[in-house]
Design a protein around this motif. Structure first.
Motif, PDB file in Angstrom:
ATOM      1  N   TRP A  95      83.259  10.245  76.897  1.00  0.00           N
ATOM      2  CA  TRP A  95      82.712  11.377  77.644  1.00  0.00           C
ATOM      3  C   TRP A  95      83.292  12.706  77.125  1.00  0.00           C
ATOM      4  CZ3 TRP A  95      85.278  14.961  80.725  1.00  0.00           C
ATOM      5  CH2 TRP A  95      84.433  15.825  81.452  1.00  0.00           C
ATOM      6  N   ILE A  96      84.595  12.696  76.857  1.00  0.00           N
ATOM      7  CA  ILE A  96      85.261  13.899  76.343  1.00  0.00           C
ATOM      8  C   ILE A  96      84.596  14.379  75.047  1.00  0.00           C
ATOM      9  CG2 ILE A  96      87.393  14.696  75.194  1.00  0.00           C
ATOM     10  CD1 ILE A  96      88.939  13.132  77.368  1.00  0.00           C
ATOM     11  N   PHE A  97      84.355  13.438  74.134  1.00  0.00           N
ATOM     12  CA  PHE A  97      83.779  13.842  72.851  1.00  0.00           C
ATOM     13  C   PHE A  97      82.307  14.207  72.972  1.00  0.00           C
ATOM     14  CE2 PHE A  97      87.669  12.179  71.158  1.00  0.00           C
ATOM     15  CZ  PHE A  97      87.891  12.990  70.063  1.00  0.00           C
ATOM     16  N   LYS A  98      81.629  13.554  73.889  1.00  0.00           N
ATOM     17  CA  LYS A  98      80.215  13.864  74.079  1.00  0.00           C
ATOM     18  C   LYS A  98      80.020  15.271  74.606  1.00  0.00           C
ATOM     19  CE  LYS A  98      76.749  10.515  74.333  1.00  0.00           C
ATOM     20  NZ  LYS A  98      76.125   9.378  74.984  1.00  0.00           N
ATOM     21  N   THR A  99      80.857  15.644  75.576  1.00  0.00           N
ATOM     22  CA  THR A  99      80.681  16.940  76.219  1.00  0.00           C
ATOM     23  C   THR A  99      81.484  18.025  75.517  1.00  0.00           C
ATOM     24  OG1 THR A  99      82.519  16.462  77.694  1.00  0.00           O
ATOM     25  CG2 THR A  99      80.321  15.925  78.494  1.00  0.00           C
ATOM     26  N   GLY A 100      82.453  17.601  74.696  1.00  0.00           N
ATOM     27  CA  GLY A 100      83.304  18.587  74.038  1.00  0.00           C
ATOM     28  C   GLY A 100      84.347  19.167  74.977  1.00  0.00           C
ATOM     29  N   TYR A 101      84.574  18.479  76.108  1.00  0.00           N
ATOM     30  CA  TYR A 101      85.529  18.925  77.125  1.00  0.00           C
ATOM     31  C   TYR A 101      86.869  19.345  76.518  1.00  0.00           C
ATOM     32  CZ  TYR A 101      88.827  18.391  81.028  1.00  0.00           C
ATOM     33  OH  TYR A 101      89.818  18.592  81.949  1.00  0.00           O
ATOM     34  N   ARG A 102      87.257  20.580  76.771  1.00  0.00           N
ATOM     35  CA  ARG A 102      88.535  21.146  76.301  1.00  0.00           C
ATOM     36  C   ARG A 102      88.683  21.163  74.783  1.00  0.00           C
ATOM     37  NH1 ARG A 102      92.627  21.301  80.830  1.00  0.00           N
ATOM     38  NH2 ARG A 102      91.205  22.206  82.334  1.00  0.00           N
ATOM     39  N   LEU A 103      87.655  20.735  74.057  1.00  0.00           N
ATOM     40  CA  LEU A 103      87.775  20.704  72.602  1.00  0.00           C
ATOM     41  C   LEU A 103      86.815  21.700  71.974  1.00  0.00           C
ATOM     42  CD1 LEU A 103      88.007  16.902  71.768  1.00  0.00           C
ATOM     43  CD2 LEU A 103      89.778  18.616  71.446  1.00  0.00           C
ATOM     44  N   LYS A 104      85.584  21.729  72.497  1.00  0.00           N
ATOM     45  CA  LYS A 104      84.563  22.542  71.840  1.00  0.00           C
ATOM     46  C   LYS A 104      84.049  23.669  72.723  1.00  0.00           C
ATOM     47  CE  LYS A 104      83.094  19.008  68.641  1.00  0.00           C
ATOM     48  NZ  LYS A 104      82.012  18.585  67.781  1.00  0.00           N
ATOM     49  N   ASP A 105      84.793  24.006  73.773  1.00  0.00           N
ATOM     50  CA  ASP A 105      84.388  25.136  74.591  1.00  0.00           C
ATOM     51  C   ASP A 105      85.458  26.194  74.579  1.00  0.00           C
ATOM     52  OD1 ASP A 105      81.760  24.883  75.585  1.00  0.00           O
ATOM     53  OD2 ASP A 105      82.405  23.151  76.722  1.00  0.00           O
TER      54      ASP A 105
END
Lengths: 308, 253
Positions: free
Chosen positions: B243-253
């Protein structure tokens, strides 16, 4: 020209609600050096971040070499090398390890010869066993360029490559960029230094408030937007501009000994002939004439100043 | 599969381990020896046996688990938090690799490190107390599953944390207390019935119980239940990371 990067209707709104990009359309041609100019916060880094996969786009799409950056990210990212703005390096690693790490990360087979050539070209070979923390800022910047080039990308992004770099090093880097272009690499650079864009770029894009304000070839841009100034050196100083000449866009300079006439080179009539005639009729004598063209910097300042 | 990238990340992380060998391996071993001295030697001498095993021997699996759990979380959370903190994460995010490959590199290295650590502690313990591993295969299976699962959890914490304080808070306030209360130093049969029931909500109980069974064939809960719980926890962590990589949570925002 074949375009290698194609951005269409790209928008990015950050979690806080700030809209960094507003439906941006942009095409980068294969093999060119493209300079993206814009003030701080204009959206340059956001645009690059999305193309490279570091940020998620909110809307719109980007294709690199014909592949979608989301669907086919393995293909698109393999083609791209990125030198980010910030000097972010693994300070405890040596130059040699960190550059080889980058090559591995991009899935390329180890190639010590290529890395050696690269380090030599960037004057880093002597420092290959140094820890990055022991290097100067300019050297660190070179390490980041070496990392980006380690996997032989077809497209290179340079985000403010020469910020905080001394003049000599900057000239060196321009050389490196030119050599790269000759080898067929497409280069996109963002910069604050207009001089840099003027020196290197084939085409220039200006971005402001998340919108591409203008894209054109450098020469066309300078010709199109360039206003020229005609400076008339007077024999006798004037206190004010004579009423007879009020129709012209004139300014007095150098304590009234110079009349400066600003005109548009694109206009059908530049108004020079009539100005000179009227000067003659008004009995104003002059001893010299000179013209000067506005620099890219003036053009740029004018563009971003304009309310959008 | 971009195996070269996985290898690059894995070796990079392992390099970090060798460079900081003292804090990575030596410190946890020292603290484990201290536990032996205090619980096994000083206090344990007053307790004769638990479930037919001498107390010093009884606590060995729990001690190994305690270190493996905390170190897996610490290794993996630091491994991903540091690049985020310094900004070098940009390179991993811009590389042509899938989320699975990134996790394989980072979590693989963190888990390797804590497995090595667990085995070192096991070796150290065998010098101090008599030890016998009844089921070496099951012991390794529990060790590896635990190391991987908690490295995944550490990875999640390392992505969630936006300060060094947060990075420390989960291991200190959640992992360590649960491991202590999960039967590292006692059999849950020694508790009053009410607390036995409460303890069954602690996931660590199942890990420690299964691991201890592989040594002495004594367990608080059945082997199947232990294995099932570890697997469940593993799957939950994997889904969260996906889920983290799919949404980019804390990584791509």
């Amino acid at each position: 020209m074949e375009s290698i990067i194609s951005v269409s209707h790209l928008s990015k709104t950050y979690a806080g609600g700030f809209q960094a990009l507003k439906a941006v359309d942009l095409d980068i041609e294969k093999g060119e050096i493209f300079a993206l100019l814009g003030p701080n916060g204009a959206g340059k880094t956001t645009l690059i971040g999305i193309i490279c996969g570091i940020l998620n786009p909110s809307e719109g799409s980007v294709h690199v070499g014909g592949h979608d950056i989301i669907e086919d990210f393995i293909k698109t990212r393999s083609m791209i090398g990125l030198v980010p703005q910030e000097l972010t390096t693994d300070t405890f690693e040596t130059v040699w390890t960190t550059v080889n790490f980058s090559r591995g990360l991009f899935g390329k087979k180890a190639d010590p010869k290529h890395i050696e050539d690269l380090l030599r070209k960037l004057s880093l070979w002597e420092k290959k066993d140094s820890r990055i923390m022991a290097l100067s800022g300019g050297m660190k910047r070179r390490v980041m360029i070496a990392k980006a080039l380690s996997h032989e990308p077809k497209v290179l992004f340079l985000d403010e490559p020469t910020a905080g770099v001394d003049v000599e090093l900057r000239k060196d880097m321009w050389e490196v960029v030119k050599v790269l272009r000759e080898s067929g690499v497409t280069i996109i650079l963002t910069t604050h230094y207009i001089e840099e864009a003027e020196e290197m770029a084939d085409r220039i894009g200006v971005i402001n408030n998340g919108e591409i304000v203008l894209v054109d070839t450098k020469t066309e841009l300078m010709r199109k937007l360039g206003t020229k100034q005609l400076t008339v050196e007077l024999h006798q100083a004037l206190d004010s501009i004579p009423a007879a000449l009020a129709a012209h866009d004139l300014e007095l300079a150098a304590d009234g000994t110079q009349l400066v006439y600003t005109y548009d080179t694109q206009a059908e009539r530049t108004g020079i002939t009539s100005l000179l005639n009227e000067l003659n009729q008004a009995g104003i004598k002059f001893r010299d004439l000179s013209t000067s063209q506005s620099s890219l910097e003036d053009i740029f300042v004018n563009l971003v100043k304009r309310p959008s | 599969m971009n195996l070269r990238a996985v290898r690059a990340i894995y070796l990079f992380e392992m390099n970090r381990t060798w460079r900081t060998i003292a804090q990575s391996i030596v410190a946890p071993v020292v603290s484990t020896v201290l536990y032996f001295v205090v619980f096994g030697g000083a206090i344990g001498s007053r307790i004769t046996e638990v479930d037919g095993v001498s107390y010093g021997t009884f606590i060995v699996p729990g001690l190994i688990m305690l270190s493996v759990l905390t170190q897996s979380v610490a290794n993996a959370s630091f491994g991903i938090y540091i690049p985020r903190f310094t900004g070098t994460i940009y390179e991993v995010l811009s590389a042509p690799i899938t989320f699975f490959e990134i996790v394989l590199g980072y979590v693989g290295a963190a888990a390797t490190k804590s497995i090595i650590l667990g085995l070192i502690i096991l070796g150290t313990a065998s010098l101090i107390v008599p030890l016998h591993v009844a089921h070496p295969f099951w012991m390794m299976l529990f060790l590896v599953l635990t190391a991987v699962t908690f490295s995944l959890l550490g990875f999640i914490i390392g992505i969630w944390a936006d300060s060094f304080e947060k990075l420390q808070v989960v291991p200190l306030l959640v992992i360590t207390p649960l491991a202590f209360l999960g039967g590292s130093f006692y059999s849950i049969n020694m508790l009053p019935p009410f607390w036995q029931t409460v303890t069954l909500f602690n996931p660590m109980v199942y890990l420690i119980s299964g691991f201890r069974w592989s040594f002495y064939e004594i367990a608080d809960v059945s082997l199947e239940v232990s294995l099932g719980m570890v697997t469940l926890f593993l799957v939950v962590c994997l889904l969260m990371i996906r889920w983290i990589f799919k949404t980019g949570y804390r990584l791509k925002d």
